[in-house]
Design an enzyme around this catalytic site. Sequence first.
Site, short mmCIF file in Angstrom:
data_model
loop_
_atom_site.label_atom_id
_atom_site.label_comp_id
_atom_site.label_asym_id
_atom_site.label_seq_id
_atom_site.Cartn_x
_atom_site.Cartn_y
_atom_site.Cartn_z
N LYS A 158 6.81 -17.41 8.81
CA LYS A 158 6.27 -17.62 10.14
C LYS A 158 5.80 -16.29 10.73
O LYS A 158 6.27 -15.26 10.26
CB LYS A 158 7.32 -18.26 11.03
CG LYS A 158 8.57 -17.38 11.23
CD LYS A 158 9.52 -18.03 12.16
CE LYS A 158 9.32 -17.55 13.56
NZ LYS A 158 9.91 -16.24 13.86
N ASP A 181 11.35 -21.64 7.42
CA ASP A 181 11.98 -21.60 8.74
C ASP A 181 13.43 -21.31 8.42
O ASP A 181 14.18 -22.20 8.01
CB ASP A 181 11.85 -22.96 9.46
CG ASP A 181 12.43 -22.87 10.86
OD1 ASP A 181 13.48 -22.22 11.02
OD2 ASP A 181 11.84 -23.43 11.79
N HIS A 182 13.83 -20.04 8.57
CA HIS A 182 15.12 -19.66 7.99
C HIS A 182 16.31 -20.38 8.66
O HIS A 182 17.39 -20.43 8.10
CB HIS A 182 15.30 -18.14 7.96
CG HIS A 182 15.68 -17.52 9.28
ND1 HIS A 182 14.78 -17.29 10.28
CD2 HIS A 182 16.87 -17.09 9.74
CE1 HIS A 182 15.40 -16.74 11.30
NE2 HIS A 182 16.68 -16.60 11.01
N HIS A 202 12.16 -22.74 15.09
CA HIS A 202 13.61 -22.97 14.97
C HIS A 202 14.12 -24.05 15.94
O HIS A 202 14.83 -24.97 15.55
CB HIS A 202 14.39 -21.69 15.24
CG HIS A 202 13.94 -20.51 14.45
ND1 HIS A 202 13.44 -20.61 13.18
CD2 HIS A 202 13.92 -19.17 14.74
CE1 HIS A 202 13.14 -19.39 12.72
NE2 HIS A 202 13.41 -18.51 13.65
N GLU A 228 19.84 -14.21 22.25
CA GLU A 228 20.04 -12.97 21.49
C GLU A 228 20.37 -11.86 22.47
O GLU A 228 19.85 -11.85 23.59
CB GLU A 228 18.77 -12.61 20.73
CG GLU A 228 18.43 -13.59 19.63
CD GLU A 228 17.23 -13.13 18.84
OE1 GLU A 228 17.43 -12.55 17.77
OE2 GLU A 228 16.10 -13.32 19.31
N ARG A 243 0.85 -1.19 0.00
CA ARG A 243 0.00 0.00 0.00
C ARG A 243 0.89 1.25 0.00
O ARG A 243 1.18 1.83 1.04
CB ARG A 243 -0.88 0.00 1.25
CG ARG A 243 -1.85 1.16 1.20
CD ARG A 243 -3.01 1.00 2.09
NE ARG A 243 -2.64 0.83 3.49
CZ ARG A 243 -3.53 0.71 4.45
NH1 ARG A 243 -4.80 0.71 4.18
NH2 ARG A 243 -3.16 0.55 5.70
C1 BG6 Z 1 13.25 -14.82 13.87
C2 BG6 Z 1 12.54 -14.30 15.09
O1 BG6 Z 1 12.60 -15.96 13.37
O2 BG6 Z 1 14.59 -15.14 14.18
C3 BG6 Z 1 13.29 -13.13 15.68
O3 BG6 Z 1 11.23 -13.90 14.76
C4 BG6 Z 1 14.74 -13.46 15.88
O4 BG6 Z 1 12.69 -12.72 16.90
C5 BG6 Z 1 15.35 -14.03 14.62
O5 BG6 Z 1 15.42 -12.26 16.26
C6 BG6 Z 1 16.78 -14.48 14.83
O6 BG6 Z 1 17.32 -14.91 13.62
P1 BG6 Z 1 18.89 -15.08 13.45
O7 BG6 Z 1 19.07 -15.65 12.10
O8 BG6 Z 1 19.48 -13.71 13.62
O9 BG6 Z 1 19.33 -15.99 14.55
#
Ligand code: BG6
Length: 523
Positions: free
Chosen positions: A185, A214-215, A277, A253, A78
Amino acid sequence: MSDSANTKRATAAAESRFAANPLRNAQDRRLPRIAGPSGLVIFGVTGDLSRKKLMPAVYDLANRGLLPPGFSLVGFARRDWEHEDFAEVVHDSVKQYSRTPFREEVWRQLAEGMRFVPGVFDDDNAFVTLRSTVEQLDKERGTSGNFAFYLSVPPKFFPTVVRQLKKHGLSDGPGDSWRRAVIEKPFGHNLRTAQELNQIVHEVFPPNEVFRIDHYLGKETVQNILALRFANTMFEPIWNRSYVDHVQITMAEDIGIGGRAGYYDGIGSARDVIQNHLLQLLALTAMEEPSSFDADALVTEKLKVLNAVRLPDDLGRHTVRGQYAAGWQGGERVVGYLEEEGIDPASVTDTYAAIKLEVDNRRWAGVPFYLRTGKRLGRRVTEIAVVFQRAPYSPFDATETQELGHNALVIRVQPDEGITVRFGSKVPGTQMEIRDVTMDFAYGESFTESSPEAYERLLLDVLLGDANLFPRHQEVERSWEILDPIEEYWASHGKPAPYASGTWGPTEADEMLARDGRSWRRP
Ligand code: BG6
């Protein structure tokens, strides 16, 4: 069948196994995996994920020569933008976040295939324009009708977007072209909502054309869990209840929630990270060897383990949730979660979660898996620690081994990607004294090539139709089934325990492990 026919058949089978093998594909230069004619449509193109990860990943793939020359990128949002405005936004994000160097000629070719469609998700006119844009790109750039639709939007919009794609004939391409849905997600908020979403998505796209991101599965070190376990001989024999005392999976983190209050509040750390994850890491660590590395075989094994996961009877004693309070991080004073902009001062959302799980099968019976994650912890680290039992008998005096801990194998997912083995060694000297030492493998030292970003790998896989690194709906639903009782328990039992920012979480988490006679690693 003749010998030569047999050989041909065996070679073809080997080649197809080779092509489907994610470990080989990631490295092998003899078989470069290059996407065929195709394009990508991103919904939610103004969001953070798109700017910091998706656009740079598209450029990095182009820069590595892995996208077709006519590759096209369509943004939908948008905004009152022209195509050129969109290209400028992509340009800025590529300059700022891409992994590989900026090359003018690569950029120019990519920019020629950029289009922008302004609109909101329930606007039929916008989808009519999107359809004609896609058809136009087929003609002008030779995308052959192959398009992936990336839903980088809040889950409440999934059903609308998916149904609009169907209604406007975008979910089916012409002839034998493909159309795929890529979904970010969180996939649902609990089992029920995940099932509803799956049903809606599957009404429109066949299961093999739905790619749930799911990266973590796109990270090299996560794929290396499979290599470590199944390409070697020395680890599997001890990877079981006879030798392993317990497993700790940590995703810590140091950052807070930043500008993501709207997304995070009401979701919390367990839904944000454990449901996807960490349970995927558990599945890869605990599963049996798949019969091949194709998507079906991998899912079968991951699902078997997830189905064997059991929650402890007493959730009060074996789960902990916390919420960060003010504290110090990297030498700076930082505010607590409740003082963050956009957060309800009475919020009970968890920013830390630790849970104990058991895996009820022959390999793991009695071996606890401890999972923990949190924001604003001591430092950023993700690791899987397989902690072994002590030697059943020690011929040494207790004083000689008092500094000896448990042997451990630690897979460091990030940062400083690598693997560490901890074991006891004699301290040099005339006395027998044994102390822990570590043996390290570091990606940075052993390989000169830098790892692709997770999103590069996953976007390329989407364009190639390779589903190995994407969780199936059964896995997603089972993961919610594991988490739901914990969330329900927490919802009716008080508030999360506060912990100071920059520490390793609430003391309750230490007590949880101490009750089992164990302690958390300080990574
Ligand atoms: C995401 C979460 O899937 O993964 C975030 O939603 C998180 O909250 C992030 O910060 C962390 O990803 P990475 O690759 O930096 O460990």
